[in-house]
Design a protein around this motif. Structure first.
Motif, PDB file in Angstrom:
ATOM      1  N   GLY A   1       9.378  44.442  35.243  1.00  0.00           N
ATOM      2  CA  GLY A   1      10.197  43.431  35.892  1.00  0.00           C
ATOM      3  C   GLY A   1       9.690  43.067  37.273  1.00  0.00           C
ATOM      4  O   GLY A   1       8.724  43.630  37.780  1.00  0.00           O
ATOM      5  N   VAL A   2      10.365  42.075  37.861  1.00  0.00           N
ATOM      6  CA  VAL A   2      10.099  41.662  39.231  1.00  0.00           C
ATOM      7  C   VAL A   2      11.421  41.749  39.987  1.00  0.00           C
ATOM      8  O   VAL A   2      12.411  41.120  39.589  1.00  0.00           O
ATOM      9  N   GLY A   3      11.454  42.548  41.060  1.00  0.00           N
ATOM     10  CA  GLY A   3      12.690  42.762  41.802  1.00  0.00           C
ATOM     11  C   GLY A   3      12.602  42.230  43.218  1.00  0.00           C
ATOM     12  O   GLY A   3      11.552  42.298  43.864  1.00  0.00           O
ATOM     13  N   TYR A   4      13.727  41.704  43.692  1.00  0.00           N
ATOM     14  CA  TYR A   4      13.858  41.151  45.051  1.00  0.00           C
ATOM     15  C   TYR A   4      15.254  41.549  45.512  1.00  0.00           C
ATOM     16  O   TYR A   4      15.900  42.415  44.899  1.00  0.00           O
ATOM     17  N   LEU A   5      15.761  40.968  46.553  1.00  0.00           N
ATOM     18  CA  LEU A   5      17.165  41.149  46.924  1.00  0.00           C
ATOM     19  C   LEU A   5      17.986  40.292  45.975  1.00  0.00           C
ATOM     20  O   LEU A   5      17.912  39.063  46.031  1.00  0.00           O
ATOM     21  N   SER A   6      18.735  40.912  45.091  1.00  0.00           N
ATOM     22  CA  SER A   6      19.420  40.151  44.055  1.00  0.00           C
ATOM     23  C   SER A   6      20.686  39.485  44.585  1.00  0.00           C
ATOM     24  O   SER A   6      21.158  39.770  45.687  1.00  0.00           O
ATOM     25  N   ASN A   7      21.244  38.605  43.771  1.00  0.00           N
ATOM     26  CA  ASN A   7      22.559  38.024  44.055  1.00  0.00           C
ATOM     27  C   ASN A   7      23.600  39.046  43.639  1.00  0.00           C
ATOM     28  O   ASN A   7      23.940  39.162  42.463  1.00  0.00           O
ATOM     29  N   SER A   8      24.132  39.794  44.609  1.00  0.00           N
ATOM     30  CA  SER A   8      25.057  40.888  44.293  1.00  0.00           C
ATOM     31  C   SER A   8      26.336  40.391  43.643  1.00  0.00           C
ATOM     32  O   SER A   8      26.977  41.125  42.880  1.00  0.00           O
ATOM     33  N   GLY A   9      26.724  39.157  43.939  1.00  0.00           N
ATOM     34  CA  GLY A   9      27.978  38.640  43.399  1.00  0.00           C
ATOM     35  C   GLY A   9      27.830  37.907  42.083  1.00  0.00           C
ATOM     36  O   GLY A   9      28.817  37.333  41.583  1.00  0.00           O
ATOM     37  N   PHE A  10      26.651  37.950  41.474  1.00  0.00           N
ATOM     38  CA  PHE A  10      26.443  37.196  40.238  1.00  0.00           C
ATOM     39  C   PHE A  10      27.419  37.645  39.147  1.00  0.00           C
ATOM     40  O   PHE A  10      27.516  38.830  38.830  1.00  0.00           O
ATOM     41  N   GLY A  11      28.134  36.700  38.596  1.00  0.00           N
ATOM     42  CA  GLY A  11      29.071  36.971  37.515  1.00  0.00           C
ATOM     43  C   GLY A  11      30.464  37.353  37.973  1.00  0.00           C
ATOM     44  O   GLY A  11      31.397  37.396  37.163  1.00  0.00           O
ATOM     45  N   PHE A  12      30.627  37.634  39.268  1.00  0.00           N
ATOM     46  CA  PHE A  12      31.926  38.065  39.791  1.00  0.00           C
ATOM     47  C   PHE A  12      32.727  36.880  40.347  1.00  0.00           C
ATOM     48  O   PHE A  12      32.154  35.914  40.852  1.00  0.00           O
ATOM     49  N   TYR A  13      34.035  37.000  40.263  1.00  0.00           N
ATOM     50  CA  TYR A  13      34.932  36.058  40.919  1.00  0.00           C
ATOM     51  C   TYR A  13      34.689  36.125  42.425  1.00  0.00           C
ATOM     52  O   TYR A  13      34.623  37.201  43.009  1.00  0.00           O
ATOM     53  N   ALA A  14      34.546  34.955  43.052  1.00  0.00           N
ATOM     54  CA  ALA A  14      34.318  34.885  44.498  1.00  0.00           C
ATOM     55  C   ALA A  14      35.606  34.421  45.164  1.00  0.00           C
ATOM     56  O   ALA A  14      35.896  33.222  45.187  1.00  0.00           O
ATOM     57  N   PRO A  15      36.398  35.341  45.701  1.00  0.00           N
ATOM     58  CA  PRO A  15      37.729  34.978  46.190  1.00  0.00           C
ATOM     59  C   PRO A  15      37.720  34.081  47.424  1.00  0.00           C
ATOM     60  O   PRO A  15      38.716  33.424  47.714  1.00  0.00           O
TER      61      PRO A  15
END
Length: 581
Positions: A295-309
């Motif tokens: 794989g290729v890793g970076y700083l991911s989108n930590s909130g991916f898939g989560f409700y963003a209140p």
């Protein structure tokens, strides 16, 4: 046993056991933390906090501070009010205050000083930016550290590197390069060209993953044609690497499980999004996505898939180049723009013109010292929150463990402001947190993780409209025309940007013949400042290094931002060095 999670801006998102007298220890049972913590957390209680609110230099009560804040907000037009949030704490609830300022029709600073350009590039090719966790990297045979130094920024990745063949790509010879099979001492801003050179070489020897390219990519032939527009000699010259190094690289990775770990340094340029797209393109040619140990890793989108209140609609200004002088009231939360924003002289001039600067945070810094109103925040032990990591899939609860004697939480401050202005209040704190967790969390082997990682990242497809990986087909280079040295910024293990213990030396190559503590003047098109030097064997002869948080370092950096992603471009500059007599 009481558990919580580290809030700091870091890949590791450590699970913490909190003992008597709030002593912090690493959770031995957690798959990532494995029982140890970093320097910052081991000494967390030794760092002085802002202990009481103050206004115009005089100590006041918290009730008085909140009253003054309300009065100042009422006395300034929302269109002349700026909300500026840093990333000193990455808990979800830290963004609660954004809700008030959006409803108040203030201007919100958007974008990033850190990683947004690279994130945009990844999303253009993959559709979403998912993490490559230490547990995944553990299964690799070859690990490529591309502008990333886990010894400093990601210490809980280190156990996963043991026994691996390491390849280091970095202008600085980091400590791990001493244990690497190959080190590319690449020219700064050469990462994109190295990635394209490696791609051309891979295709030349017919070692690309043909099945992956046919089944899982959209525009491979267009990418091949794009590569044909460059000579290999041109690419190698721009990256300052040799043909023999390229050949050695291909030999080391042939037939192996390969992980590429990229850091933010590679994208601190105007075309930063294209740099990550080019590295991703190499990963796609090798068929690294959706496979165990690859794989290729970076700083991911930590909130991916989560409700963003606290996702809001608001008028915005790009954070890296925001003009503070346009605003009369500036509210700064958990950030230090007078140290960490590019082009300090512009920032300082703008902030000095504001009639009211509010600083809301945990520790003193250059910005808090200049603020008219200072409001101390709660520490992560004193409020309810949840941490979604950008370095692994684990969700970290952050329960309130002790009452604060000096600060106010972001949630409580926001509720106070919403009530004062007659706006709709937030839901109960714990309710918001549980909705976030339930939106994309799942229990697995006794731990909460993101549902997005129940399968290997990208194993079932990419998140692009086509469902396939999409290669870059062009980029826009903006050459550095000025004479002088490349100025590199890097993290060091005792600080986190301008937090904790900073290192104010200018590191210089030994070839310059300077002695430790010699004084030099650094100059760029944006300003100049003086430093004591530290000669260093680990630098290229055309590079100088300042650690992030070094005093006055951003006097030298450009008032520019990335082509995409509204990201700071600290390294889009060259500097002149003159020895002081």
């Amino acid at each position: 046993m009481r558990l919580t999670t580290c809030p700091l801006d870091c890949f590791d998102g450590c699970s913490i056991v909190v003992g008597e007298n709030l002593k912090l220890k690493g959770n031995k049972a957690h798959p990532i933390t494995q029982g140890y913590l970093c320097h910052h957390l081991n000494h967390y209680h030794q760092f002085e906090r802002i202990e009481e609110p103050r206004y115009l230099g005089q100590s006041i009560s918290m009730d008085e501070a909140l009253k003054i804040l309300v009065e100042k907000l009422q006395g300034h037009a929302p269109s002349k009010t700026l909300y500026f949030k840093g990333s000193g704490n990455l808990g979800v609830m830290q963004s609660a205050s954004k809700r008030f300022f959006a409803e108040h029709h203030a201007i919100l600073a958007s974008g990033s000083l850190c990683d947004e350009a690279g994130d945009v590039g990844i999303c253009e090719g993959r559709g979403a930016n998912l993490a490559l966790s230490p547990l995944h990297v553990k299964e690799a045979e070859v690990v490529i550290l591309w502008g990333r130094n886990p010894s400093v920024t990601n210490s809980h990745m280190l156990p996963s590197l043991k026994g691996k063949t390491l390849i280091v790509i970095d202008p600085v010879k980091i400590e791990l390069a001493n244990h690497a099979a190959l080190h590319f001492s690449i020219k700064p801003k050469g990462d994109l060209f190295l990635a394209l050179a490696l791609a051309k070489a891979l295709l030349h020897v017919n070692k690309e993953d043909k099945a992956f390219l046919q089944e899982r990519t959209l525009n491979f032939e267009a990418f091949r044609e794009f590569l044909e527009g460059f000579s290999q000699e041109e690419l190698l010259l721009k990256a300052d690497v040799s043909t023999s190094q390229i050949e050695q690289f291909l030999e080391l990775i042939h037939g192996k499980k390969v992980c590429i770990l990229a850091g933010v340094g590679v994208q601190k340029y105007r075309f930063g999004h294209s740099v990550l797209r080019s590295i991703d393109a190499l990963g796609a040619l090798l068929g690294l996505f959706g496979k165990e140990g690859c794989g290729v890793g970076y700083l991911s989108n930590s909130g991916f898939g989560f409700y963003a209140p606290f996702k809001v609609k608001a008028q915005t200004e790009p954070l890296p180049i925001v003009d503070f002088s346009k605003f009369e009231l500036v509210f700064i939360q958990g950030g230090n723009p007078l140290s960490q924003m590019p082009s300090t002289l512009n920032v300082r001039e703008g902030i000095e013109k504001a009639s009211c600067v509010v600083y809301f945070g945990l520790h003193e810094n250059e910005t808090s010292q200049k603020a008219h109103l200072v409001i101390p925040a709660c520490s992560f032990l004193e409020k309810e929150d949840v941490k979604l990591s950008y370095g692994h899939p684990f969700i970290g609860r952050m329960p309130k463990l002790v009452e604060s004697k000096m600060g106010v939480s972001e949630y409580a401050l926001t509720q106070t402001l919403l009530k004062a202005f007659g706006y709709t209040p937030l839901e109960e704190e714990k309710t918001i947190i549980e909705v976030v967790i339930d939106s994309n969390g799942v229990q697995k082997e006794g731990f909460l993780i993101s549902k997005s990682y129940e399968d290997l990242p990208y194993a079932k497809g990419f998140y692009t409209p086509s469902g396939r990986f999409e290669f870059l087909e062009s980029f826009e280079e903006e050459p550095l025309m000025d004479e002088g040295f490349y100025l590199i910024s890097a993290k060091q293990n005792r600080s986190l940007n301008s937090q904790f213990i900073t290192d104010d030396y200018l590191y210089v190559p030994k070839s310059l013949g300077l002695e430790q503590e010699d004084r030099v003047l650094l100059s760029s098109a944006y300003g100049s400042c003086e430093y004591a030097v530290m000669p260093c064997e680990e630098l290229r002869d055309d590079c100088l290094l300042l650690y992030s948080g070094a005093k006055n370092g951003n006097v030298l950096t450009p008032h520019l931002m990335s082509q995409k992603g509204e990201c700071a471009v600290y390294q889009e500059v060259k500097v002149r060095l003159d020895k002081k007599k």
